[in-house]
Design a protein around this motif. Structure first.
Motif: not given
Length: 535
Positions: A66-82
């Protein structure tokens, strides 16, 4: 706009190898597939702004990048699938999720997770910093530092080279001094037999030589004493003593003048300014400015000049004054305004004294012991004589300054400038006083007189004259002054100017009126005839 980048397989494999060995961040992460929405554990390696992932840590070829130039990384909450409370839901809550959002349109975000919270924070921070533009900026900063260090090194090399040359010169000088010392030692060795012979001389010869040495010293001192006494009695020494005395007197006079200005400013000007700002002012600010003009600026100027004179006296007997006058001369133009308006300031002061409150307050100020019984008019007059005093002092100083003296030309230049300034001030005062005199006469005439408003009209004299009728062949005829016929003598108040002659009558109330006919005579059109026969 971001430019596109092309990779071939060789480039990708080379960068993947570097990422495995030197990657900024490496480790196992779970990746969510976009097709099945399932999580698969992969081994990830981050190198600059490229993120590689492998099937395992020992895999040689990357499974993707993956090319990360210009990307943004952030934390997300855990999914509620169960279902809540299930074991799978509890396991998912222990995972730490973060998402990489790409800046390209149509590219789905990359969802990742890890079991350790600190590890997840490190991955998020590393991806944030994975920007090729940031690396270029950092490279530019490092390059600037490198260039600066190279310049410092070059400067140090130049300084070291100069120091090396100085050391070589000093070594050469040391060698030269050593050779001179050796030569002196050899000369001293050759002189030792002669000194030994002196020690072996006869005691009587030593006494004779001692007497001769004493006589030579006495004769030398006597000669110098005669030279000094001759110089003390010489005209040059007498001239220098008089010159120094003139300088000392000038310093004392300047000190007294500065003290007078100090009294004028601090005992009269500043208290009257405060009085003008009171609720019931006995005098206005405009009248204060008209009376004192720029006397405060004059005081500051002469305080500086006085300090310079005292510094020169401290270096006695070397008295250099020309440079002080060079500094003072350009600033003496402030005297022009003071001298030009001096009579007007005294007139304003006289008008203000008609106010009882002001007159009482002024007498209170004049009673100050520092004034020594002198009135305000006296202090306002002191600056009028300062320029002539400088001219007289320089004239006396030049009279006792030799023509070859180093300050002769500078003092002559200062004297000429002061004389020129004095002439200009005298002419301006004369013009100003003439205009004021003309206006004063114009105000005394009830009808007024427009010709007195001409600045080229110079007042000469005034007085009372008797206008007599002229007798021609036994009959009364017109008088010579004007066309008014008189049968008896009449007293007229007359004013003579350079261009006109005014004839006025004085009424019973003391007011002046121009003669209706012949009151203003143009001297250009008149002829003066002197009659010697009184009959």
């Amino acid at each position: 706009m971001q430019k596109s980048v092309r990779y071939n397989e060789g480039h990708a494999l080379y960068l993947a190898l570097l990422a495995r060995k030197e990657g900024t961040k490496r480790g196992y992460l779970s990746k969510k597939t976009a097709e099945t929405n399932r999580w698969h554990e992969k081994w990830f390696a981050l190198y600059q702004n490229v993120l590689f992932y492998f099937e395992g840590e020992q895999s040689a070829r990357p499974a993707g990048m993956y090319m990360l130039e210009g990307c943004n990384c952030e934390r997300v909450p855990a999914p509620k699938g169960c279902a809540p409370g299930s074991a799978k839901d509890a396991a998912l809550e222990k995972q730490h999720y973060f998402t990489v959002l790409f800046g390209h349109e149509g590219q789905k975000p990359l969802e990742l997770r890890c079991e350790d919270e600190a590890d997840g924070d490190e991955w998020v921070e590393a991806i944030h910093q994975a920007s090729y533009s940031d690396i270029l900026i950092e490279r530019e900063v490092l390059m600037q530092k490198y260039i600066h260090l190279v310049q410092i090194v070059e400067t140090e090399k130049i300084a070291a080279n100069q120091l090396r040359h100085q050391l070589e010169d000093q070594d050469t000088e040391i060698e030269r001094l050593k050779s001179e010392i050796i030569a002196l030692n050899k000369t001293k060795e050759r002189m030792r037999p002669y000194q030994g012979n002196q020690e072996d001389e006869d005691p009587d010869i030593k006494k004779i030589k001692k007497v001769q040495s004493f006589m030579r010293g006495w004769l030398c001192r006597r000669k110098w004493k005669t030279i000094v006494q001759d110089y003390i009695c010489s005209p040059h020494a007498e001239s220098m003593r008089k010159r120094n005395q003139i300088v000392f007197n000038m310093v004392e006079a300047e000190s007294e003048y500065v003290h007078q200005l100090y009294i004028l400013v601090n005992c009269f000007l500043r208290p009257l300014r405060m009085a003008a700002s009171s609720k019931k002012p006995p005098i206005s600010h405009d009248d204060v400015s008209s009376i004192f003009l720029n006397s405060e600026t004059i005081m500051f100027l002469h305080e500086i000049f006085h300090q310079g004179l005292k510094a020169r006296i401290a270096n006695w007997p070397t008295l250099i004054l020309a440079d002080l006058f060079d500094i003072l001369l350009p600033m003496l133009n402030i005297y022009q305004e003071f001298v030009r308006n001096h009579q007007y300031s005294l007139q304003v002061l006289a008008n203000c004294k008609q106010n009882r409150d002001f007159d009482k307050l002024l007498k209170q100020y004049e009673a100050n012991p520092a004034c020594e019984g002198r009135m305000l008019e006296t202090f306002l007059t002191y600056p009028m004589f300062q320029i002539p005093r400088y001219i007289i002092t320089l004239h006396e100083l030049l009279a006792h300054t030799p023509h070859e003296h180093v300050e002769r030309k500078s003092l002559e230049f200062a004297k000429s400038k002061l004389e020129e300034l004095s002439r200009v001030m005298h002419d301006e005062v004369s013009d100003t006083e003439n205009i004021r005199k003309n206006l004063a006469i114009e105000r005394t005439i009830v009808e007024g007189c427009d010709i007195l408003l001409d600045t080229s009209q110079t007042f000469i004299r005034q007085g009372s004259l008797i206008q007599v009728p002229s007798v021609e062949r036994g009959k009364l005829s017109k008088v010579r002054l004007g066309s008014l016929s008189l049968k008896k003598e009449g007293e007229r108040q007359c004013f003579l100017f350079t261009k006109h002659f005014l004839i006025c009558t004085r009424s019973s109330g003391g007011k002046l009126h121009l003669l209706k006919t012949g009151g203003v005579l143009s001297l250009i059109e008149c002829t003066l005839i002197e009659e010697t026969d009184a009959s």
